[in-house]
Write a protein that holds these residues in place. Structure first.
Motif, PDB file in Angstrom:
ATOM      1  N   MET A   1       0.760  -1.639  -0.255  1.00 53.82           N
ATOM      2  CA  MET A   1      -0.198   0.161  -0.046  1.00 53.82           C
ATOM      3  C   MET A   1       0.941   1.043   0.030  1.00 53.82           C
ATOM      4  N   ALA A   2       0.404   1.978  -0.954  1.00 57.57           N
ATOM      5  CA  ALA A   2       1.674   3.233  -0.905  1.00 57.57           C
ATOM      6  C   ALA A   2       1.746   4.121  -0.193  1.00 57.57           C
ATOM      7  N   GLY A   3       0.311   4.869   0.783  1.00 56.80           N
ATOM      8  CA  GLY A   3       0.076   5.551   1.836  1.00 56.80           C
ATOM      9  C   GLY A   3       0.326   4.521   3.494  1.00 56.80           C
ATOM     10  N   SER A   4      -0.382   5.249   4.898  1.00 56.83           N
ATOM     11  CA  SER A   4      -0.908   5.021   5.222  1.00 56.83           C
ATOM     12  C   SER A   4      -1.904   5.551   5.901  1.00 56.83           C
ATOM     13  N   ARG A  37      -8.060  12.007   0.816  1.00 56.70           N
ATOM     14  CA  ARG A  37      -8.456  10.753  -0.497  1.00 56.70           C
ATOM     15  C   ARG A  37      -7.831  10.779  -1.553  1.00 56.70           C
ATOM     16  N   ALA A  38      -7.027  12.072  -1.619  1.00 60.64           N
ATOM     17  CA  ALA A  38      -6.684  12.550  -2.643  1.00 60.64           C
ATOM     18  C   ALA A  38      -5.020  12.654  -3.084  1.00 60.64           C
ATOM     19  N   ALA A  43      -1.108   8.832  -5.067  1.00 57.30           N
ATOM     20  CA  ALA A  43       0.433   7.615  -4.473  1.00 57.30           C
ATOM     21  C   ALA A  43       0.131   6.289  -5.361  1.00 57.30           C
ATOM     22  N   MET A  44      -0.517   5.641  -5.870  1.00 58.20           N
ATOM     23  CA  MET A  44      -1.792   4.868  -5.751  1.00 58.20           C
ATOM     24  C   MET A  44      -1.149   4.886  -7.937  1.00 58.20           C
ATOM     25  N   ALA A  45      -2.235   5.587  -7.939  1.00 61.42           N
ATOM     26  CA  ALA A  45      -2.063   6.185  -9.553  1.00 61.42           C
ATOM     27  C   ALA A  45      -0.890   6.865 -10.245  1.00 61.42           C
ATOM     28  N   GLU A  46      -0.043   7.031  -9.191  1.00 60.36           N
ATOM     29  CA  GLU A  46       1.259   7.139 -10.392  1.00 60.36           C
ATOM     30  C   GLU A  46       1.868   6.356 -10.204  1.00 60.36           C
TER      31      GLU A  46
END
Length: 113
Positions: A1-4, A37-38, A43-46
């Motif tokens: 997962m990208a973020g936390s 959320r953005a 992070a995931m889109a990139e």
């Protein structure tokens, strides 16, 4: 997962929500959501666009495991990723648009550059 960030959701709900939002962002090019959320969607889109730039079977399978629509995966590899072939990151832009009416959550527009 990208973020936390937990985003006030259980982990399975959070992952499903982010998958749906990333899919919709790649499909339409722009979505309106809250700022936190953005940042997670960015992070995931990139990561998905970076995988799309390699265009190997392995990267296609990784993207298909995350993106919920096959047509969006095809669009990512055929149209979106080649557009960013010479860029090293920074494929999205977050623009803050002020508080949401009702609960005053800070809203933002995330879009592909």
């Amino acid at each position: 997962m990208a973020g936390s960030r937990k985003l006030g959701r259980a982990s399975d709900h959070r992952k499903a929500m982010l998958r749906g939002m990333v899919t919709f962002l790649l499909k339409t090019g722009k979505i309106e959501t809250t700022v936190t959320r953005a940042k997670e969607v960015r992070a995931m889109a990139e990561k998905m666009i970076t995988l799309g730039k390699t265009n190997t079977l392995h990267s296609k399978r990784q993207v298909m495991a995350y993106i919920t629509e096959e047509a969006v995966t095809k669009k990512l590899f055929d149209e979106i990723a080649p557009k960013y072939a010479d860029k090293n990151g920074g494929y999205t832009r977050i623009i803050k648009i002020g508080p949401r009416r009702g609960d005053a959550a800070e809203m933002a527009i995330i879009e592909l550059i």
